[in-house]
Design a protein around this motif. Sequence first.
Motif, PDB file in Angstrom:
ATOM      1  N   ILE A  50       0.838  -1.203   0.000  1.00 48.60           N
ATOM      2  CA  ILE A  50       0.000   0.000   0.000  1.00 48.60           C
ATOM      3  C   ILE A  50       0.874   1.254   0.000  1.00 48.60           C
ATOM      4  O   ILE A  50       0.590   2.223  -0.704  1.00 48.60           O
ATOM      5  CB  ILE A  50      -0.986  -0.018   1.184  1.00 48.60           C
ATOM      6  CG1 ILE A  50      -2.018  -1.127   0.980  1.00 48.60           C
ATOM      7  CG2 ILE A  50      -1.665   1.337   1.357  1.00 48.60           C
ATOM      8  CD1 ILE A  50      -2.842  -1.455   2.203  1.00 48.60           C
ATOM      9  N   SER A  54       0.956   4.039  -2.886  1.00 45.67           N
ATOM     10  CA  SER A  54       0.774   5.449  -2.565  1.00 45.67           C
ATOM     11  C   SER A  54       1.920   6.291  -3.118  1.00 45.67           C
ATOM     12  O   SER A  54       1.693   7.313  -3.769  1.00 45.67           O
ATOM     13  CB  SER A  54       0.665   5.616  -1.045  1.00 45.67           C
ATOM     14  OG  SER A  54       0.575   6.983  -0.716  1.00 45.67           O
ATOM     15  N   GLU A  89      -7.764   9.854  -0.014  1.00 49.47           N
ATOM     16  CA  GLU A  89      -8.418   8.593   0.358  1.00 49.47           C
ATOM     17  C   GLU A  89      -7.388   7.522   0.700  1.00 49.47           C
ATOM     18  O   GLU A  89      -7.593   6.748   1.640  1.00 49.47           O
ATOM     19  CB  GLU A  89      -9.355   8.138  -0.752  1.00 49.47           C
ATOM     20  CG  GLU A  89     -10.573   9.032  -0.861  1.00 49.47           C
ATOM     21  CD  GLU A  89     -11.499   8.684  -2.010  1.00 49.47           C
ATOM     22  OE1 GLU A  89     -11.227   7.730  -2.768  1.00 49.47           O
ATOM     23  OE2 GLU A  89     -12.517   9.385  -2.160  1.00 49.47           O
ATOM     24  N   ILE A  90      -6.290   7.485  -0.023  1.00 53.84           N
ATOM     25  CA  ILE A  90      -5.229   6.526   0.307  1.00 53.84           C
ATOM     26  C   ILE A  90      -4.635   6.861   1.670  1.00 53.84           C
ATOM     27  O   ILE A  90      -4.440   5.977   2.509  1.00 53.84           O
ATOM     28  CB  ILE A  90      -4.134   6.500  -0.780  1.00 53.84           C
ATOM     29  CG1 ILE A  90      -4.666   5.867  -2.064  1.00 53.84           C
ATOM     30  CG2 ILE A  90      -2.895   5.738  -0.292  1.00 53.84           C
ATOM     31  CD1 ILE A  90      -3.722   5.954  -3.249  1.00 53.84           C
ATOM     32  N   LEU A  93      -6.659   5.696   4.689  1.00 57.97           N
ATOM     33  CA  LEU A  93      -6.867   4.269   4.954  1.00 57.97           C
ATOM     34  C   LEU A  93      -6.528   3.962   6.403  1.00 57.97           C
ATOM     35  O   LEU A  93      -5.499   4.388   6.917  1.00 57.97           O
ATOM     36  CB  LEU A  93      -5.996   3.415   4.030  1.00 57.97           C
ATOM     37  CG  LEU A  93      -6.377   3.393   2.565  1.00 57.97           C
ATOM     38  CD1 LEU A  93      -5.332   2.628   1.752  1.00 57.97           C
ATOM     39  CD2 LEU A  93      -7.753   2.792   2.354  1.00 57.97           C
ATOM     40  N   TYR A 105     -10.123  -6.737   4.402  1.00 58.15           N
ATOM     41  CA  TYR A 105      -9.832  -5.309   4.248  1.00 58.15           C
ATOM     42  C   TYR A 105      -8.934  -5.081   3.036  1.00 58.15           C
ATOM     43  O   TYR A 105      -9.121  -4.119   2.290  1.00 58.15           O
ATOM     44  CB  TYR A 105      -9.192  -4.750   5.521  1.00 58.15           C
ATOM     45  CG  TYR A 105      -9.173  -3.235   5.553  1.00 58.15           C
ATOM     46  CD1 TYR A 105     -10.354  -2.520   5.748  1.00 58.15           C
ATOM     47  CD2 TYR A 105      -7.997  -2.524   5.387  1.00 58.15           C
ATOM     48  CE1 TYR A 105     -10.356  -1.144   5.769  1.00 58.15           C
ATOM     49  CE2 TYR A 105      -7.986  -1.140   5.415  1.00 58.15           C
ATOM     50  CZ  TYR A 105      -9.174  -0.454   5.611  1.00 58.15           C
ATOM     51  OH  TYR A 105      -9.165   0.913   5.632  1.00 58.15           O
ATOM     52  N   LYS A 108     -11.016  -5.115  -0.024  1.00 57.35           N
ATOM     53  CA  LYS A 108     -11.789  -3.873  -0.110  1.00 57.35           C
ATOM     54  C   LYS A 108     -10.912  -2.752  -0.687  1.00 57.35           C
ATOM     55  O   LYS A 108     -11.341  -2.022  -1.584  1.00 57.35           O
ATOM     56  CB  LYS A 108     -12.298  -3.498   1.284  1.00 57.35           C
ATOM     57  CG  LYS A 108     -13.116  -2.247   1.335  1.00 57.35           C
ATOM     58  CD  LYS A 108     -13.582  -1.974   2.759  1.00 57.35           C
ATOM     59  CE  LYS A 108     -14.214  -0.609   2.876  1.00 57.35           C
ATOM     60  NZ  LYS A 108     -14.551  -0.276   4.248  1.00 57.35           N
ATOM     61  N   ILE A 109      -9.706  -2.634  -0.194  1.00 60.58           N
ATOM     62  CA  ILE A 109      -8.768  -1.624  -0.699  1.00 60.58           C
ATOM     63  C   ILE A 109      -8.469  -1.876  -2.170  1.00 60.58           C
ATOM     64  O   ILE A 109      -8.501  -0.960  -2.992  1.00 60.58           O
ATOM     65  CB  ILE A 109      -7.459  -1.637   0.127  1.00 60.58           C
ATOM     66  CG1 ILE A 109      -7.718  -1.155   1.546  1.00 60.58           C
ATOM     67  CG2 ILE A 109      -6.371  -0.795  -0.552  1.00 60.58           C
ATOM     68  CD1 ILE A 109      -6.549  -1.394   2.493  1.00 60.58           C
ATOM     69  N   LEU A 113      -9.219   0.637  -5.337  1.00 59.14           N
ATOM     70  CA  LEU A 113      -8.125   1.197  -6.125  1.00 59.14           C
ATOM     71  C   LEU A 113      -8.221   0.819  -7.600  1.00 59.14           C
ATOM     72  O   LEU A 113      -8.045   1.664  -8.485  1.00 59.14           O
ATOM     73  CB  LEU A 113      -6.781   0.766  -5.556  1.00 59.14           C
ATOM     74  CG  LEU A 113      -6.433   1.361  -4.196  1.00 59.14           C
ATOM     75  CD1 LEU A 113      -5.182   0.710  -3.637  1.00 59.14           C
ATOM     76  CD2 LEU A 113      -6.258   2.865  -4.280  1.00 59.14           C
TER      77      LEU A 113
END
Length: 138
Positions: A50, A54, A89-90, A93, A105, A108-109, A113
């Motif tokens: 993640i 990002s 939004e990132i 998290l 989760y 969902k991420i 994305l």
Amino acid sequence: MIKWDEKYEIGIQSIDNQHKELIRIAEDLSELLTNAIEGDDIYDEMVRIIGELSDYTVYHFKFEENLFELLNYEFKEAHKKEHDKLISEINALDLRAVDEDQVAYGKKILNFLITWVFKHISGTDFKYRDLFLSKGIK
């Protein structure tokens, strides 16, 4: 499994390559989630991926936005707002939620994305394609 599709290519190699890299990072997350065995602790690896996503997203957005300025792209403000919203939004998290149910989760991420990236490329990014190509951006 997430795969790049040529229909998302805008014809500008530098940007297409960056989009492909974003998808490759998302594929890494997908693969991690798919291969996780119930009870595996994949938290650290998820957080790393993640973070990579990002960081690369910020890099890619800055690349595009620099070209917007250089070429005086008329929709640059609206496009930048979309970029800023995704970054926010990132950054928002809740990585503590990752630790509670890592795979759920993570999925969902990932779904969020991937939906955002493909929608953004096929909608918003295609709007600057003709300008960039006419100015020789490669």
